[in-house]
Design a protein around this motif. Structure first.
Motif, short mmCIF file in Angstrom:
data_model
loop_
_atom_site.label_atom_id
_atom_site.label_comp_id
_atom_site.label_asym_id
_atom_site.label_seq_id
_atom_site.Cartn_x
_atom_site.Cartn_y
_atom_site.Cartn_z
N ASP A 154 35.21 50.29 90.57
CA ASP A 154 35.68 49.95 89.40
C ASP A 154 34.31 49.64 88.47
O ASP A 154 33.17 49.20 88.89
CB ASP A 154 36.52 48.58 89.55
N ARG A 155 34.43 49.60 87.10
CA ARG A 155 33.51 49.53 86.13
C ARG A 155 34.27 48.55 85.00
O ARG A 155 35.09 48.80 84.30
CB ARG A 155 33.18 50.97 85.43
N ARG A 200 34.53 55.42 77.41
CA ARG A 200 34.55 56.87 77.71
C ARG A 200 33.40 57.34 78.37
O ARG A 200 33.58 57.99 79.35
CB ARG A 200 34.79 57.76 76.60
N GLY A 203 33.03 55.36 82.05
CA GLY A 203 34.52 55.58 82.55
C GLY A 203 34.70 53.98 83.20
O GLY A 203 35.23 53.75 84.05
N THR A 205 37.10 50.95 83.68
CA THR A 205 38.12 50.70 84.56
C THR A 205 38.79 49.35 83.76
O THR A 205 40.21 49.31 83.90
CB THR A 205 38.31 50.90 85.90
N CYS A 226 40.44 57.37 76.45
CA CYS A 226 40.12 56.16 77.37
C CYS A 226 41.00 56.02 78.52
O CYS A 226 41.65 55.05 78.86
CB CYS A 226 40.20 54.62 76.55
N THR A 227 40.96 57.40 79.43
CA THR A 227 42.11 57.47 80.62
C THR A 227 41.41 56.66 81.64
O THR A 227 42.22 56.70 82.73
CB THR A 227 42.04 59.02 80.67
N SER A 228 40.24 56.41 81.76
CA SER A 228 39.63 55.42 82.95
C SER A 228 40.34 53.95 83.06
O SER A 228 40.27 53.52 84.09
CB SER A 228 38.28 55.47 82.89
#
Length: 229
Positions: A154-155, A200, A203, A205, A226-228
């Protein structure tokens, strides 16, 4: 630090620190703070903008056994002066991390000792300092982990000013779990376009918004990338 020393712990603009590198900086700074009088039941004021140095400073204050007092550089000078006069910190970290003579660190830590001092807005009068113990932070972070279950991949985005309570879990929760802390540049927490680009690029989360800023963020063109999250 012991489990994943080479994993990336902290990212700020073009700078990256592994858990081992972050730990080394924290250890050195903590010894310097101890030399300046930091320790249990004492306070260190931190007047740094969002940066690698800010994260190192907060962790180092805790390692020295002291509590940190966040001084937001955007606050009016008279408010900052009132907080410093009231809290009486042993030192103020301003502009850069301190250097100088070092002293030993505590060999044990009391969960009831103060971890940070945060001031109310003062909207109903004089701002009041609230002392939060280490046990309070840990209780909140254990609940966060049980509820949201961060993993090492995770980020987490750190964008809340350090003078607000929400910043506490942003700073410490990912580093407790071996995740990555991505720190936004000063001022970028007000700019949806810059947050979209940061999310973006790295990544991200996990991120926190107050409702008003969330509304601006979700209305921004490009958020679908922003799919992450």
């Amino acid at each position: 630090v012991a489990r994943t020393p080479e994993a990336t712990a902290l990212v700020f603009e073009g700078e990256r620190l592994t858990y081992a590198e972050l730990d080394a900086r924290v250890e050195t700074t903590a010894h310097v703070l101890a030399g300046l009088g930091a320790g249990p039941e004492r306070t260190v004021a931190v007047a740094l903008a969002r940066s690698v140095e800010l994260v190192v400073a907060l962790l180092a204050v805790h390692r020295a056994g002291a509590a940190y007092l966040p001084l937001d550089p955007d606050y009016p000078a008279d408010r900052l002066a009132l907080m410093v006069e009231d809290a009486r910190p042993v030192c103020v970290i301003r502009d850069a991390l301190p250097t100088g003579p070092q002293a030993p660190l505590p060999t044990s830590y009391d969960p009831l000792h103060p971890a940070y001092v945060i001031y109310t807005s003062g909207s109903t009068g004089r701002p009041k300092g609230v002392v939060v113990p280490h046990a309070g932070i840990v209780n909140r972070l254990l609940w966060m982990q049980d509820t949201y279950q961060l993993a090492t991949d995770d980020r987490v985005l750190q964008k809340t000013p350090s003078s607000f309570d929400v910043s506490v879990w942003e700073f410490f929760w990912p580093l407790m779990q071996g995740a990555r802390l991505v720190v936004a540049r000063p001022g970028d927490h007000r700019e949806p376009a810059k947050l979209v680009e940061l999310i973006r690029r790295h990544g991200v989360t996990t991120v926190h918004f107050v409702p008003s800023m969330l509304q601006a963020f979700v209305a921004h063109e490009g958020i679908e990338a922003c799919t992450s999250l």
